[in-house]
Design a protein around this motif. Structure first.
Motif, PDB file in Angstrom:
ATOM      1  N   GLN A  24      77.903   1.830  26.303  1.00  0.00           N
ATOM      2  CA  GLN A  24      78.977   1.739  25.328  1.00  0.00           C
ATOM      3  C   GLN A  24      79.615   3.100  25.048  1.00  0.00           C
ATOM      4  O   GLN A  24      80.820   3.198  24.862  1.00  0.00           O
ATOM      5  N   ARG A  25      78.822   4.147  25.011  1.00  0.00           N
ATOM      6  CA  ARG A  25      79.360   5.488  24.738  1.00  0.00           C
ATOM      7  C   ARG A  25      80.392   5.881  25.811  1.00  0.00           C
ATOM      8  O   ARG A  25      81.449   6.400  25.491  1.00  0.00           O
ATOM      9  N   ASP A  26      80.068   5.625  27.079  1.00  0.00           N
ATOM     10  CA  ASP A  26      81.029   5.913  28.149  1.00  0.00           C
ATOM     11  C   ASP A  26      82.285   5.071  27.985  1.00  0.00           C
ATOM     12  O   ASP A  26      83.398   5.557  28.163  1.00  0.00           O
ATOM     13  N   LEU A  27      82.091   3.792  27.677  1.00  0.00           N
ATOM     14  CA  LEU A  27      83.238   2.905  27.526  1.00  0.00           C
ATOM     15  C   LEU A  27      84.148   3.378  26.387  1.00  0.00           C
ATOM     16  O   LEU A  27      85.375   3.411  26.535  1.00  0.00           O
ATOM     17  N   GLU A  28      83.562   3.783  25.272  1.00  0.00           N
ATOM     18  CA  GLU A  28      84.366   4.300  24.158  1.00  0.00           C
ATOM     19  C   GLU A  28      85.102   5.578  24.550  1.00  0.00           C
ATOM     20  O   GLU A  28      86.275   5.764  24.197  1.00  0.00           O
ATOM     21  N   ALA A  29      84.448   6.457  25.287  1.00  0.00           N
ATOM     22  CA  ALA A  29      85.107   7.682  25.751  1.00  0.00           C
ATOM     23  C   ALA A  29      86.260   7.332  26.696  1.00  0.00           C
ATOM     24  O   ALA A  29      87.336   7.931  26.618  1.00  0.00           O
ATOM     25  N   ALA A  53      87.393  -4.091  27.209  1.00  0.00           N
ATOM     26  CA  ALA A  53      87.265  -5.212  28.145  1.00  0.00           C
ATOM     27  C   ALA A  53      88.214  -5.034  29.328  1.00  0.00           C
ATOM     28  O   ALA A  53      87.875  -5.357  30.469  1.00  0.00           O
ATOM     29  N   TRP A  54      89.411  -4.500  29.065  1.00  0.00           N
ATOM     30  CA  TRP A  54      90.371  -4.256  30.143  1.00  0.00           C
ATOM     31  C   TRP A  54      89.811  -3.233  31.119  1.00  0.00           C
ATOM     32  O   TRP A  54      89.918  -3.399  32.336  1.00  0.00           O
ATOM     33  N   ILE A  55      89.212  -2.158  30.601  1.00  0.00           N
ATOM     34  CA  ILE A  55      88.635  -1.132  31.471  1.00  0.00           C
ATOM     35  C   ILE A  55      87.514  -1.720  32.315  1.00  0.00           C
ATOM     36  O   ILE A  55      87.427  -1.439  33.511  1.00  0.00           O
ATOM     37  N   GLU A  56      86.678  -2.554  31.697  1.00  0.00           N
ATOM     38  CA  GLU A  56      85.571  -3.155  32.444  1.00  0.00           C
ATOM     39  C   GLU A  56      86.066  -4.092  33.533  1.00  0.00           C
ATOM     40  O   GLU A  56      85.419  -4.245  34.557  1.00  0.00           O
ATOM     41  N   GLY A  57      87.227  -4.730  33.321  1.00  0.00           N
ATOM     42  CA  GLY A  57      87.788  -5.628  34.322  1.00  0.00           C
ATOM     43  C   GLY A  57      86.933  -6.859  34.531  1.00  0.00           C
ATOM     44  O   GLY A  57      86.029  -7.155  33.751  1.00  0.00           O
ATOM     45  N   THR A  58      87.232  -7.564  35.598  1.00  0.00           N
ATOM     46  CA  THR A  58      86.476  -8.759  35.946  1.00  0.00           C
ATOM     47  C   THR A  58      85.935  -8.613  37.360  1.00  0.00           C
ATOM     48  O   THR A  58      86.522  -7.931  38.198  1.00  0.00           O
ATOM     49  N   ASP A  59      84.835  -9.242  37.618  1.00  0.00           N
ATOM     50  CA  ASP A  59      84.197  -9.251  38.931  1.00  0.00           C
ATOM     51  C   ASP A  59      84.005  -7.831  39.475  1.00  0.00           C
ATOM     52  O   ASP A  59      84.308  -7.528  40.624  1.00  0.00           O
ATOM     53  N   ALA A  60      83.477  -6.970  38.612  1.00  0.00           N
ATOM     54  CA  ALA A  60      83.308  -5.557  38.957  1.00  0.00           C
ATOM     55  C   ALA A  60      82.241  -5.347  40.018  1.00  0.00           C
ATOM     56  O   ALA A  60      81.197  -6.009  40.023  1.00  0.00           O
ATOM     57  N   ILE A  61      82.524  -4.409  40.903  1.00  0.00           N
ATOM     58  CA  ILE A  61      81.558  -3.933  41.892  1.00  0.00           C
ATOM     59  C   ILE A  61      80.916  -2.652  41.366  1.00  0.00           C
ATOM     60  O   ILE A  61      79.732  -2.427  41.519  1.00  0.00           O
ATOM     61  N   GLY A  62      81.718  -1.814  40.737  1.00  0.00           N
ATOM     62  CA  GLY A  62      81.217  -0.557  40.198  1.00  0.00           C
ATOM     63  C   GLY A  62      82.310   0.174  39.450  1.00  0.00           C
ATOM     64  O   GLY A  62      83.496  -0.161  39.572  1.00  0.00           O
ATOM     65  N   ALA A  63      81.919   1.192  38.686  1.00  0.00           N
ATOM     66  CA  ALA A  63      82.881   2.026  37.966  1.00  0.00           C
ATOM     67  C   ALA A  63      82.272   3.408  37.797  1.00  0.00           C
ATOM     68  O   ALA A  63      81.056   3.546  37.617  1.00  0.00           O
ATOM     69  N   TRP A  64      83.140   4.429  37.837  1.00  0.00           N
ATOM     70  CA  TRP A  64      82.700   5.808  37.769  1.00  0.00           C
ATOM     71  C   TRP A  64      83.563   6.579  36.784  1.00  0.00           C
ATOM     72  O   TRP A  64      84.731   6.262  36.584  1.00  0.00           O
ATOM     73  N   VAL A  65      82.952   7.586  36.184  1.00  0.00           N
ATOM     74  CA  VAL A  65      83.680   8.476  35.293  1.00  0.00           C
ATOM     75  C   VAL A  65      83.586   9.892  35.850  1.00  0.00           C
ATOM     76  O   VAL A  65      82.648  10.236  36.578  1.00  0.00           O
ATOM     77  N   ALA A  66      84.568  10.685  35.480  1.00  0.00           N
ATOM     78  CA  ALA A  66      84.541  12.112  35.760  1.00  0.00           C
ATOM     79  C   ALA A  66      84.320  12.822  34.444  1.00  0.00           C
ATOM     80  O   ALA A  66      84.928  12.466  33.430  1.00  0.00           O
TER      81      ALA A  66
END
Length: 186
Positions: A24-29, A53-66
């Motif tokens: 959640q902390r990453d998502l909020e950032a 929810a928009w950032i998380e998207g649907t049918d995710a394979i992966g997500a990365w932050v810098a």
């Protein structure tokens, strides 16, 4: 937690790190960075009712932050093709393949005050490696008015597959440029 890429601050240079988005902390950032991007650039075109929810998207394979000096400054996601994605169909026609062989890169953005470090290209490279490691070919759609994004994709050798028009809301028509990553070298 897996470290994907890190630079070292031996002489006062900023520390840049790519890692999987987590919790959640990453998502909020990421929502905070997205708000700054939206204010500066108008991306996304329509601010989502639920940005997390928009950032998380649907049918995710992966997500990365810098992270730059420990602060989240960029994001990219990778997902399976979904309704409204134009590039997967165009790539399937061109490459004579099926949608199950495609991954959609999306939600790519970098904080306005963190640009100029190659973060967008690094995030794209990370998502591309993940897609290819899974035997998938990465594609994406971008609103035609986002010239800085299209310039990045073209600098990185992505191929323009075509242009599509969609109606996102009543009376709101958008033109999308559809891209595919370069074909892997043998």
């Amino acid at each position: 937690m897996r470290r994907d890429r890190a630079a070292h601050a031996a002489d006062g240079h900023p520390v840049l790190r790519l890692r999987e988005r987590s919790g959640q902390r990453d998502l909020e950032a990421c929502v905070g960075v997205l708000a700054a991007v939206h204010k500066a650039d108008g991306y996304p075109v329509n601010w989502p009712e639920q940005p997390g929810a928009w950032i998380e998207g649907t049918d995710a394979i992966g997500a990365w932050v810098a992270e730059l000096d420990g602060r989240v400054v960029g994001h990219v996601g990778l997902s399976r093709p979904g309704a409204g994605d134009e590039a997967p169909g165009l790539w399937c026609e061109e490459a004579a393949t099926v949608p199950e062989a495609v991954a959609v890169m999306s939600r790519l953005y970098v904080a306005p005050d963190a640009r100029g470090h190659g973060i967008g290209a690094l995030l794209m490279g990370r998502a591309t490696r993940e897609a290819r490691g899974r035997g998938l070919h990465p594609v994406l759609d971008v609103v035609s008015s986002d010239r800085s994004a299209t310039a990045l994709y073209e600098r990185m050798g992505w191929q323009l597959l075509g242009v599509a028009e969609q109606e996102w809301e009543p009376g709101q028509r958008v033109v999308l440029h559809c891209y595919a990553a370069p074909r892997p070298q043998p």
